[in-house]
Design a protein around this motif. Structure first.
Motif, PDB file in Angstrom:
ATOM      1  N   UNK A 174      -0.985   7.170   4.335  1.00 42.57           N
ATOM      2  CA  UNK A 174      -0.270   6.074   3.683  1.00 42.57           C
ATOM      3  C   UNK A 174      -0.435   6.171   2.169  1.00 42.57           C
ATOM      4  N   UNK A 175      -1.635   6.515   1.715  1.00 41.70           N
ATOM      5  CA  UNK A 175      -1.858   6.610   0.280  1.00 41.70           C
ATOM      6  C   UNK A 175      -1.014   7.719  -0.344  1.00 41.70           C
ATOM      7  N   UNK A 176      -0.781   8.793   0.402  1.00 37.99           N
ATOM      8  CA  UNK A 176       0.050   9.881  -0.103  1.00 37.99           C
ATOM      9  C   UNK A 176       1.535   9.646   0.185  1.00 37.99           C
ATOM     10  N   UNK A 177       1.870   8.484   0.701  1.00 38.71           N
ATOM     11  CA  UNK A 177       3.282   8.191   0.935  1.00 38.71           C
ATOM     12  C   UNK A 177       3.895   9.072   2.005  1.00 38.71           C
ATOM     13  N   UNK A 210       3.653  10.929   9.556  1.00 35.92           N
ATOM     14  CA  UNK A 210       2.867   9.691   9.555  1.00 35.92           C
ATOM     15  C   UNK A 210       2.585   9.248  10.989  1.00 35.92           C
ATOM     16  N   UNK A 237       2.953  -1.718   4.529  1.00 35.66           N
ATOM     17  CA  UNK A 237       2.974  -1.288   5.925  1.00 35.66           C
ATOM     18  C   UNK A 237       2.439  -2.388   6.832  1.00 35.66           C
ATOM     19  N   UNK A 276      11.161   9.253   5.639  1.00 37.05           N
ATOM     20  CA  UNK A 276      12.037   8.273   5.004  1.00 37.05           C
ATOM     21  C   UNK A 276      12.724   8.884   3.801  1.00 37.05           C
ATOM     22  N   UNK A 295       5.162   3.487  12.847  1.00 36.11           N
ATOM     23  CA  UNK A 295       6.094   2.961  11.847  1.00 36.11           C
ATOM     24  C   UNK A 295       7.356   3.811  11.840  1.00 36.11           C
ATOM     25  N   UNK A 346       0.800  -1.224   0.000  1.00 35.27           N
ATOM     26  CA  UNK A 346       0.000   0.000   0.000  1.00 35.27           C
ATOM     27  C   UNK A 346       0.831   1.272   0.000  1.00 35.27           C
ATOM     28  N   UNK A 347       2.138   1.142   0.101  1.00 36.24           N
ATOM     29  CA  UNK A 347       2.980   2.326   0.223  1.00 36.24           C
ATOM     30  C   UNK A 347       3.902   2.414  -0.992  1.00 36.24           C
ATOM     31  N   UNK A 348       3.621   3.377  -1.866  1.00 37.24           N
ATOM     32  CA  UNK A 348       4.487   3.587  -3.031  1.00 37.24           C
ATOM     33  C   UNK A 348       5.657   4.450  -2.595  1.00 37.24           C
ATOM     34  N   UNK A 392       6.743  14.100  -0.861  1.00 36.71           N
ATOM     35  CA  UNK A 392       5.508  13.327  -0.772  1.00 36.71           C
ATOM     36  C   UNK A 392       4.514  13.975   0.187  1.00 36.71           C
ATOM     37  N   UNK A 394       4.700  12.111  -8.302  1.00 37.73           N
ATOM     38  CA  UNK A 394       5.842  11.350  -8.816  1.00 37.73           C
ATOM     39  C   UNK A 394       5.767  11.239 -10.339  1.00 37.73           C
ATOM     40  N   UNK A 446       5.535  10.003   5.400  1.00 41.61           N
ATOM     41  CA  UNK A 446       6.389   9.183   6.255  1.00 41.61           C
ATOM     42  C   UNK A 446       6.895  10.007   7.436  1.00 41.61           C
ATOM     43  N   UNK A 477      -2.342   4.667  -5.840  1.00 35.50           N
ATOM     44  CA  UNK A 477      -1.603   5.376  -4.797  1.00 35.50           C
ATOM     45  C   UNK A 477      -1.668   6.863  -5.125  1.00 35.50           C
ATOM     46  N   UNK A 478      -2.217   7.660  -4.220  1.00 29.78           N
ATOM     47  CA  UNK A 478      -2.420   9.075  -4.540  1.00 29.78           C
ATOM     48  C   UNK A 478      -1.114   9.806  -4.765  1.00 29.78           C
ATOM     49  N   UNK A 479      -0.057   9.356  -4.080  1.00 24.51           N
ATOM     50  CA  UNK A 479       1.225  10.046  -4.201  1.00 24.51           C
ATOM     51  C   UNK A 479       1.779   9.937  -5.623  1.00 24.51           C
ATOM     52  N   UNK A 511       0.166   6.113  13.214  1.00 21.69           N
ATOM     53  CA  UNK A 511       0.726   4.888  12.634  1.00 21.69           C
ATOM     54  C   UNK A 511       2.104   4.665  13.236  1.00 21.69           C
TER      55      UNK A 511
END
Lengths: 155, 373
Positions: free
Chosen positions: B214-217, B223, A76, B316, B230, A53-55, B340, A108, B219, A102-104, B228
């Motif tokens: 998480x969808x937008x990456x 995050x 994750x 990250x 992590x 789920x994490x790009x 991100x 990118x 970190x 993945x919205x990000x 979360x």
């Protein structure tokens, strides 16, 4: 799941659309058919066993005879990772956007478009992101010619 | 958040030259009165095409360039790069190098979080914490200067080792600093974190849900602020971080929903204390050794590719390096944590007040040098 298992699962599910898998080494990856990237991405993200789920990274690379798009994915939930690649021709490279997965990917992909000229079909807002809108050429291509001026200003 | 818009929508440019955008960032605000209907970030003002530059210098020459990405945490930037190249070449460093790197990385994290907290207080309208944070950060920079001669851009981590060993007596100074600094964190909490005005400005603003994050990456502290748990240091350990005993603070939503600006801010303050704990343990683990022992004569990684990520103060940081077996990187791509998180900005700030946009942006703690590269 480890890299071998992920590669085996992908081959089982998508068969011939997984062109090549290299599941040993420090960065295991699969090269997939660009035409199927959206379908494969959806599976990678939503399948319970994978849940990637994490790009982490989406970027291009110019290998002089081809252009590659790299997707580095991480889960994750299961704490495993995998890399997927697409090979495209250098002339008019294009493939489908994975923004819906993945919205990000939105930003990118804009960066990959800006730097390599890769067109992501169906992208909601495919503009240059780092360079000015009227910049010419794609800077990270290996045959990029450095401009001598920009809007009549020497650079 | 669903907001009904009534009046005419006005476009307002915030930046590129604006004290609260933390660099040259332009936000195109579509405003309806005080409400922000859309905040579209425009980046690239600091773009120098780092990734093209590094294709023309040898592997060791890339380190100073990495410093210049996130200039507030240059130690952590170069650490990520040298670890990636070392992994590609299969170099193992000795215990002394490992421990000094951890000490320097955690000091860099403290210095960076102090900037984040200080400037965030400044954005919200509290000036004293800014001075306190910079006063303490000075002492960390003094220690960096004593070790490698530079205060901001260090070129200290080399592939296979370090530029210099630490000076005799450095450990004592370090412990003395930590003894002084740890109570200062509590003072900062009394002055800023638990200040009711500050809480009112931040605790119910800029909610970032874990799924969106998480969808937008997103970190790092951003995050973890969403609850979360992590952290790369724990979940994908490098440098032997798994041997260290430290907590991973997450946002708990003491004063509002989880994932608010206050949560993100507070995660950083709590992380500073954990970093102090890690430094004390790393100093205790220091053993004698030669810091130049594993530096290769010629840096020529085998053909191949690697993706390596480390936990930087802002999230990250990943390096994707492709080697063709030559002396220069064939392709180097950086995954920037600020890039991100900035992509999520439009969604988080939709429907906020104009003054809250500043609060949200400050809580993300971005550095434009790293976004634009």
């Amino acid at each position: 799941m480890n890299a071998q298992e992920i590669a085996a699962l992908l081959t089982e599910k998508f068969g011939g659309r997984i062109i090549e898998s290299k599941s040993d080494g420090i960065n295991p990856y699969s090269i997939v058919d660009p035409a199927a990237i959206l379908e494969i991405s959806r599976f990678l993200c939503s399948d319970e066993r994978l849940a990637l789920d994490h790009l982490e990274l989406l970027g291009g690379a110019d290998y002089k005879d081809r252009i590659e798009v790299v997707y580095v994915l991480y889960s994750m939930k299961h704490h495993h990772r995998y890399t997927v690649k697409c090979r495209l021709p250098r002339e008019n490279p294009s493939l489908q956007t994975v923004e819906s997965v993945w919205k990000v990917a939105n930003w990118h992909e804009r960066e990959a478009f800006d730097m390599f000229g890769i067109v992501f079909e169906g992208h909601s807002d495919l503009r240059r992101i780092l360079c000015p809108d009227d910049w010419e050429g794609y800077p990270l291509r290996k045959d990029y010619k450095y401009p001598t001026s920009y809007r009549d200003m020497p650079v | 958040m669903e907001v009904e818009y009534s009046g005419d929508v006005m476009t307002l440019n915030m930046g590129p030259q604006h004290p609260s955008t933390h660099g040259v960032l332009r936000l195109e605000l579509k405003t309806d009165g005080e409400i922000v209907a859309a905040a579209i970030p425009h980046i690239g003002y600091l773009h120098r095409c780092f990734e093209k530059h590094v294709e023309n210098v040898d592997y060791a020459g890339v380190v100073p360039y990495t410093d210049r990405m996130d200039y507030c945490a240059a130690m952590n930037m170069e650490l990520g790069y040298v670890l990636a190249v070392e992994k590609l070449m299969g170099i193992e460093v000795n215990n002394r190098v490992r421990c000094i790197r951890i000490v320097m990385a955690e000091l860099g994290r403290i210095a960076s979080h102090l900037i984040a907290a200080g400037t965030y207080g400044n954005d919200i309208g509290s000036f004293t914490p800014f001075l306190w944070c910079f006063r303490d950060r000075e002492r960390i920079l003094d220690m960096f200067e004593e070790t490698c001669g530079a205060r901001l851009l260090y070129n200290y981590n080399w592939i296979g080792g370090l530029m210099f060993d630490i000076k005799p007596g450095f450990e004592d100074k370090l412990i003395e600093f930590l003894d002084y600094f740890e109570p200062q964190v509590d003072n900062l909490n009394r002055l800023l974190s638990d200040n009711w005005i500050f809480i009112k400005r931040t605790a119910e603003v800029g909610i970032l849900s874990p799924e969106t994050a998480i969808s937008y990456g997103v970190t790092g502290p951003n995050l973890r602020g969403s609850g979360v748990k992590f952290d790369v240091r724990r979940d994908e350990p490098y440098l032997g971080y798994d041997e260290f005993d430290f907590e991973i603070p997450v946002g708990q939503g003491e004063y509002g929903p989880v994932g608010s600006c206050w949560d993100r801010y507070m995660v950083r303050i709590r992380e500073v204390k954990e970093s102090c704990k890690i430094i004390r343990q790393a100093v205790a683990k220091l053993t004698p050794g030669d810091v130049h022992e594993s530096i290769p004569k010629r840096i020529k990684p085998p053909a191949g590719e690697i993706y390596m990520r480390t936990e930087c103060p802002r999230g990250e940081l990943g390096y994707y390096i492709v080697s063709d077996g030559g002396l220069k990187p064939y392709r180097l791509k950086v995954k920037s944590p600020c890039f991100t998180v900035m992509s999520a900005f439009e969604e988080v700030s939709r429907g906020a007040m104009i003054s809250d946009v500043i609060a949200i942006l400050g809580s993300f703690d971005i550095v434009l040098g790293e976004i634009d590269r």
